[in-house]
Design a protein around this motif. Structure first.
Motif, PDB file in Angstrom:
ATOM      1  N   ASP A 118     -14.459  -4.651 -14.137  1.00  0.00           N
ATOM      2  CA  ASP A 118     -14.669  -4.169 -12.512  1.00  0.00           C
ATOM      3  C   ASP A 118     -15.361  -2.975 -12.692  1.00  0.00           C
ATOM      4  O   ASP A 118     -15.477  -2.203 -13.704  1.00  0.00           O
ATOM      5  CB  ASP A 118     -13.130  -3.729 -12.161  1.00  0.00           C
ATOM      6  N   PRO A 119     -16.274  -2.652 -11.660  1.00  0.00           N
ATOM      7  CA  PRO A 119     -17.108  -1.597 -11.586  1.00  0.00           C
ATOM      8  C   PRO A 119     -15.983  -0.212 -11.350  1.00  0.00           C
ATOM      9  O   PRO A 119     -15.030  -0.511 -11.249  1.00  0.00           O
ATOM     10  CB  PRO A 119     -17.987  -1.699 -10.389  1.00  0.00           C
ATOM     11  N   PHE A 120     -16.671   0.645 -11.250  1.00  0.00           N
ATOM     12  CA  PHE A 120     -15.915   2.143 -10.955  1.00  0.00           C
ATOM     13  C   PHE A 120     -15.303   2.372 -12.289  1.00  0.00           C
ATOM     14  O   PHE A 120     -14.700   3.748 -12.255  1.00  0.00           O
ATOM     15  CB  PHE A 120     -14.913   1.654  -9.839  1.00  0.00           C
ATOM     16  N   LEU A 121     -15.080   1.594 -13.326  1.00  0.00           N
ATOM     17  CA  LEU A 121     -14.070   1.996 -14.025  1.00  0.00           C
ATOM     18  C   LEU A 121     -14.505   2.880 -15.098  1.00  0.00           C
ATOM     19  O   LEU A 121     -13.787   3.925 -15.278  1.00  0.00           O
ATOM     20  CB  LEU A 121     -13.621   0.581 -14.938  1.00  0.00           C
ATOM     21  N   ASP A 122     -15.891   3.017 -15.374  1.00  0.00           N
ATOM     22  CA  ASP A 122     -16.413   3.923 -16.192  1.00  0.00           C
ATOM     23  C   ASP A 122     -16.536   5.489 -15.516  1.00  0.00           C
ATOM     24  O   ASP A 122     -16.363   6.276 -16.091  1.00  0.00           O
ATOM     25  CB  ASP A 122     -17.874   3.564 -16.639  1.00  0.00           C
ATOM     26  N   GLU A 123     -17.054   5.074 -14.338  1.00  0.00           N
ATOM     27  CA  GLU A 123     -17.178   6.238 -13.358  1.00  0.00           C
ATOM     28  C   GLU A 123     -15.686   7.038 -13.502  1.00  0.00           C
ATOM     29  O   GLU A 123     -15.770   8.299 -13.554  1.00  0.00           O
ATOM     30  CB  GLU A 123     -17.486   5.796 -11.947  1.00  0.00           C
ATOM     31  N   MET A 124     -14.554   6.135 -13.078  1.00  0.00           N
ATOM     32  CA  MET A 124     -13.501   6.828 -13.154  1.00  0.00           C
ATOM     33  C   MET A 124     -13.020   7.549 -14.283  1.00  0.00           C
ATOM     34  O   MET A 124     -12.294   8.656 -14.308  1.00  0.00           O
ATOM     35  CB  MET A 124     -12.318   5.760 -12.659  1.00  0.00           C
ATOM     36  N   GLU A 125     -13.445   6.797 -15.338  1.00  0.00           N
ATOM     37  CA  GLU A 125     -12.947   7.544 -16.813  1.00  0.00           C
ATOM     38  C   GLU A 125     -13.666   8.880 -16.908  1.00  0.00           C
ATOM     39  O   GLU A 125     -13.002   9.828 -17.381  1.00  0.00           O
ATOM     40  CB  GLU A 125     -13.068   6.546 -17.993  1.00  0.00           C
ATOM     41  N   GLU A 126     -14.800   9.058 -16.345  1.00  0.00           N
ATOM     42  CA  GLU A 126     -15.571  10.150 -16.763  1.00  0.00           C
ATOM     43  C   GLU A 126     -14.967  11.333 -15.597  1.00  0.00           C
ATOM     44  O   GLU A 126     -15.097  12.433 -16.098  1.00  0.00           O
ATOM     45  CB  GLU A 126     -16.989   9.972 -16.319  1.00  0.00           C
ATOM     46  N   MET A 127     -14.767  10.791 -14.507  1.00  0.00           N
ATOM     47  CA  MET A 127     -13.863  11.888 -13.495  1.00  0.00           C
ATOM     48  C   MET A 127     -12.827  12.353 -14.087  1.00  0.00           C
ATOM     49  O   MET A 127     -12.001  11.653 -14.665  1.00  0.00           O
ATOM     50  CB  MET A 127     -13.554  11.261 -12.097  1.00  0.00           C
ATOM     51  N   GLU A 128     -12.504  13.682 -13.928  1.00  0.00           N
ATOM     52  CA  GLU A 128     -11.212  14.209 -14.291  1.00  0.00           C
ATOM     53  C   GLU A 128     -10.280  13.924 -13.496  1.00  0.00           C
ATOM     54  O   GLU A 128      -9.742  15.171 -13.025  1.00  0.00           O
ATOM     55  CB  GLU A 128     -11.349  15.397 -14.832  1.00  0.00           C
ATOM     56  N   LEU A 129      -9.955  12.783 -13.023  1.00  0.00           N
ATOM     57  CA  LEU A 129      -8.884  12.372 -12.051  1.00  0.00           C
ATOM     58  C   LEU A 129      -7.542  11.689 -12.717  1.00  0.00           C
ATOM     59  O   LEU A 129      -8.104  10.547 -13.444  1.00  0.00           O
ATOM     60  CB  LEU A 129      -9.712  11.799 -10.922  1.00  0.00           C
ATOM     61  N   PRO A 130      -6.695  12.131 -12.375  1.00  0.00           N
ATOM     62  CA  PRO A 130      -5.470  11.361 -13.202  1.00  0.00           C
ATOM     63  C   PRO A 130      -5.173   9.929 -12.531  1.00  0.00           C
ATOM     64  O   PRO A 130      -5.356   9.583 -11.507  1.00  0.00           O
ATOM     65  CB  PRO A 130      -4.206  12.294 -12.588  1.00  0.00           C
ATOM     66  N   VAL A 131      -5.328   9.143 -13.585  1.00  0.00           N
ATOM     67  CA  VAL A 131      -5.314   7.474 -13.231  1.00  0.00           C
ATOM     68  C   VAL A 131      -4.154   6.847 -14.208  1.00  0.00           C
ATOM     69  O   VAL A 131      -4.111   7.171 -15.414  1.00  0.00           O
ATOM     70  CB  VAL A 131      -6.574   6.731 -13.565  1.00  0.00           C
ATOM     71  N   VAL A 132      -3.517   6.145 -13.474  1.00  0.00           N
ATOM     72  CA  VAL A 132      -2.671   5.247 -14.321  1.00  0.00           C
ATOM     73  C   VAL A 132      -3.086   3.700 -13.957  1.00  0.00           C
ATOM     74  O   VAL A 132      -3.397   3.348 -12.931  1.00  0.00           O
ATOM     75  CB  VAL A 132      -1.259   5.231 -14.128  1.00  0.00           C
ATOM     76  N   VAL A 133      -3.023   2.842 -14.828  1.00  0.00           N
ATOM     77  CA  VAL A 133      -3.375   1.307 -14.893  1.00  0.00           C
ATOM     78  C   VAL A 133      -2.063   0.677 -14.828  1.00  0.00           C
ATOM     79  O   VAL A 133      -1.208   0.782 -15.900  1.00  0.00           O
ATOM     80  CB  VAL A 133      -4.380   0.981 -15.600  1.00  0.00           C
ATOM     81  N   VAL A 134      -1.899  -0.379 -13.954  1.00  0.00           N
ATOM     82  CA  VAL A 134      -0.343  -1.029 -14.057  1.00  0.00           C
ATOM     83  C   VAL A 134      -0.751  -2.516 -13.905  1.00  0.00           C
ATOM     84  O   VAL A 134      -1.514  -3.036 -13.253  1.00  0.00           O
ATOM     85  CB  VAL A 134       0.481  -0.707 -12.721  1.00  0.00           C
ATOM     86  N   GLY A 135      -0.120  -3.209 -14.834  1.00  0.00           N
ATOM     87  CA  GLY A 135      -0.187  -4.701 -14.915  1.00  0.00           C
ATOM     88  C   GLY A 135      -1.361  -5.183 -15.790  1.00  0.00           C
ATOM     89  O   GLY A 135      -1.569  -6.395 -15.761  1.00  0.00           O
ATOM     90  N   ALA A 136      -1.922  -4.480 -16.354  1.00  0.00           N
ATOM     91  CA  ALA A 136      -3.223  -4.911 -17.260  1.00  0.00           C
ATOM     92  C   ALA A 136      -3.422  -3.853 -18.247  1.00  0.00           C
ATOM     93  O   ALA A 136      -3.245  -2.705 -18.096  1.00  0.00           O
ATOM     94  CB  ALA A 136      -4.487  -5.314 -16.326  1.00  0.00           C
TER      95      ALA A 136
END
Lengths: 380, 380
Positions: B144-162
């Motif tokens: 998926d795109p955005f994944l790297d971008e999201m990882e660089e942003m300091e935004l709290p993220v949880v991934v569910v189901g995978a």
DNA sequence: TTGTATGCGTTATCAA
DNA sequence: TTGATAACGCATACAA
């Protein structure tokens, strides 16, 4: 003193990094206003400067604050789909799923974000603060709280999937009654004279409309010159609203426990039909089920009992859920363009928000019969 | 001049009604700060004044602006559930439905609002602006795109189901592999030696984990001292990943047209099984289906062909969808506590937001076999 | 075309 | 306990 303190931050060489748009502005050597223009793609900005600013934005990983952006505009930029029935009820129902598909498509192309509100508590929060610019109300009931309150607030609202008796809301709704009429006529046209109505509890608007339509359908079938019935036959054409009468809904609820509402319907229909059979009642030769899930339960019960559909029993469902075509036999059912309905609702809501137009209307969507293989002539 | 103009509004008796909190303040004869305190239930306010202010709030139907309120706090007050797969895929899948139930329950008791983001476009907007304080990512794929971008942003993220192979995100995921292992062992324990694997395309993490688990299960079954197999038998214990091999997924997709993804699975499994039958292949005596919907298709095909389940064929599904217990026969399947998983994810996300703790973890949820009636010993 | 100044509705700091 | 005011991050009317 205070003022001086403040100025000292700016004028003196205290390098406390400015945050937000100002940081970008400083870094790019322009004013905050220019950065704002770049952000909003205003045409009145020098291409060179525009490019330079955008580079800085990327380098600084600057992301404008959504709320702050909308604050001067007096908006929130959010739209909510709201109900009081819980997320489970909404999300697992193909009716709403299709609805949301259309609704989401339109929102996707709009600048609005989509919020979901599924509990009384969230609803309370939604209304007690200015959180969204508009609300799409789904799965409403006449006696839902908040309704009066919402009507008094000057907040754009559309209601989808139900009519409210007296309301100033704009509503989008399938023609439930018309669908039920069509279903009865379809069955009557096939020659059935004993038609049952498997309906949900009359609390909801849909159930009421279904019942009304069913009765009107019976009336028309009976008086139809195309399909005249003898007096004796007229007696037999009668609704059997089994779900409400033969077996109190609450009773079945207990049995099914943790099943979701939809599977509850399936089980209820199954149990009711079996009950009727056991009680030796004179069963209808055809059923109008006000939900495909009810129809599935009917089909299952009939199969177990050795009744062949449609040879021995005809069944017509409602909703045309994706599974309908995969059943044994493929289910004849009522279909409506729910995606389009959702899209229309979204468009209307956005228009109400942006153009301040607020002339309430009622939009009705036709239901058409998808003839598959679960309906046929009655047994001789 | 400008400044004077401004002051004239305030100081002179121009009665331009103040909006928002100020209007309430004026009406109640207090300051905006006091109104704010009343709103936020601060203890440091005179009960009399408090009551007076609240009356004015009601009379004026004042609703604080959510965004403006969060602005000084530097937050948005919103949390998003996000995916790139579209709303249809998410909302019609019992897996996510249950997930959202738990997620929503926790959010309901928190001060956060729930937003949904289901398309690339919305995702882009979500990331390009500071719209939410945290994101719950569902139905993610490794590519998926955005994944790297999201990882660089300091935004709290949880991934569910995978799980993501290498990620700094906190993840919540059922033990797919463990489940598949258990399924195979269950079947092997029953005496089956030819076990097929009906799996989805290996693009998704789940399919990969399923496959891995299946193979590991076979390995264990083969080497198990409890269930020793002859060399000849070992040859026969092999996966039949039909959905990826025997019939390209794209091919079937064309046929099914507008069916939702889930019904597509049902049809695909049906078609594949029929194909195998037609081709006279030596069929497995048992199938591990990586989705209940695949299992349903299998059941339907078997029924049509006259194969009786579980006498002639055993089937074990995955997911324990509500319908599983209503099938013919009731489906043996893998069950996980998805509601709890969703709730945990929400709690973790909120904690990341409020406490700034960001130590990535991987939480795994066990899958257990619900033994119903679709599995049994192989035919002699 | 760009910059300055002002305002959006609320909270928080500090002085009274 | 209350009030004045700065600050939050951004958009925009107006001036330049």
């Amino acid at each position: 003193v205070v003022k001086e303190d403040r100025r000292s931050r700016k004028d003196k060489s205290e390098p406390r990094k400015a945050s937000g748009i100002l940081a970008v502005a400083q870094e790019a050597g322009v004013s905050a206003a220019t950065v704002s223009r770049v952000l909003n793609k205003k045409p009145t900005v020098d291409p060179k400067i525009c490019e330079r600013v955008q580079k800085v934005i990327k380098r600084l990983k600057y992301r404008p604050h959504y709320a702050a952006r909308n604050l001067p505009r007096g908006q929130t930029g959010n739209i909510a789909v709201a109900t009081l029935r819980g997320s489970q009820v909404i999300f697992s129902n193909p009716f709403f799923t299709r609805l949301f598909e259309g609704f989401g498509e339109v929102l996707d192309e709009s600048p609005f974000n989509l919020m979901f509100c599924t509990t009384p508590r969230q609803m309370s929060r939604l209304l007690s603060a200015h959180t969204v610019d508009g609300i799409c109300l789904v799965s409403v009931r006449e006696d839902d709280p908040f309704l009066d309150e919402m009507e008094e607030m000057e907040l754009p609202v559309v209601v989808v999937g139900a009519y409210l008796r007296e309301t100033t809301f704009t509503t989008f709704c399938p023609d439930y009654s018309g669908g039920a009429i069509a279903a009865v006529c379809h069955l009557a046209g096939l020659g059935h004279t004993r038609i049952g109505h498997l309906n949900g509890p009359l609390l909801s608007y849909k159930s009421q409309a279904d019942r009304l339509g069913f009765e009107e359908g019976i009336r028309r079938a009976v008086t139809s010159p195309l399909n005249p019935l003898s007096d004796a036959e007229r007696e037999l054409v009668r609704p059997l609203s089994t779900l409400e009468r033969g077996r109190p809904a609450g009773e079945v609820v207990q049995e099914v426990g943790s099943l979701t509402a939809l599977e509850y319907l399936e089980q209820a229909a199954y149990a009711i039909f079996k009950d009727h059979l056991r009680m030796g009642q004179e069963l209808p030769t055809a059923y109008v089920a006000s939900s495909d899930f009810l129809a599935i339960g009917l089909l299952r019960a009939a199969l177990e009992v050795g009744l062949e559909v449609p040879r021995d029993l005809s069944v017509i469902g409602f909703g045309d859920i994706p599974m309908a075509s995969l059943l044994h036999p493929p289910l004849t059912t009522l279909h409506g363009d729910l995606v389009e309905m959702g899209a229309d609702a979204a468009r209307a809501l956005i228009q109400m928000i942006t153009q301040e137009r607020r002339s309430p209307r009622r939009v009705v969507y036709p239901l058409s019969i998808i003839e598959r293989s679960s309906t046929g002539p009655p047994p001789p």
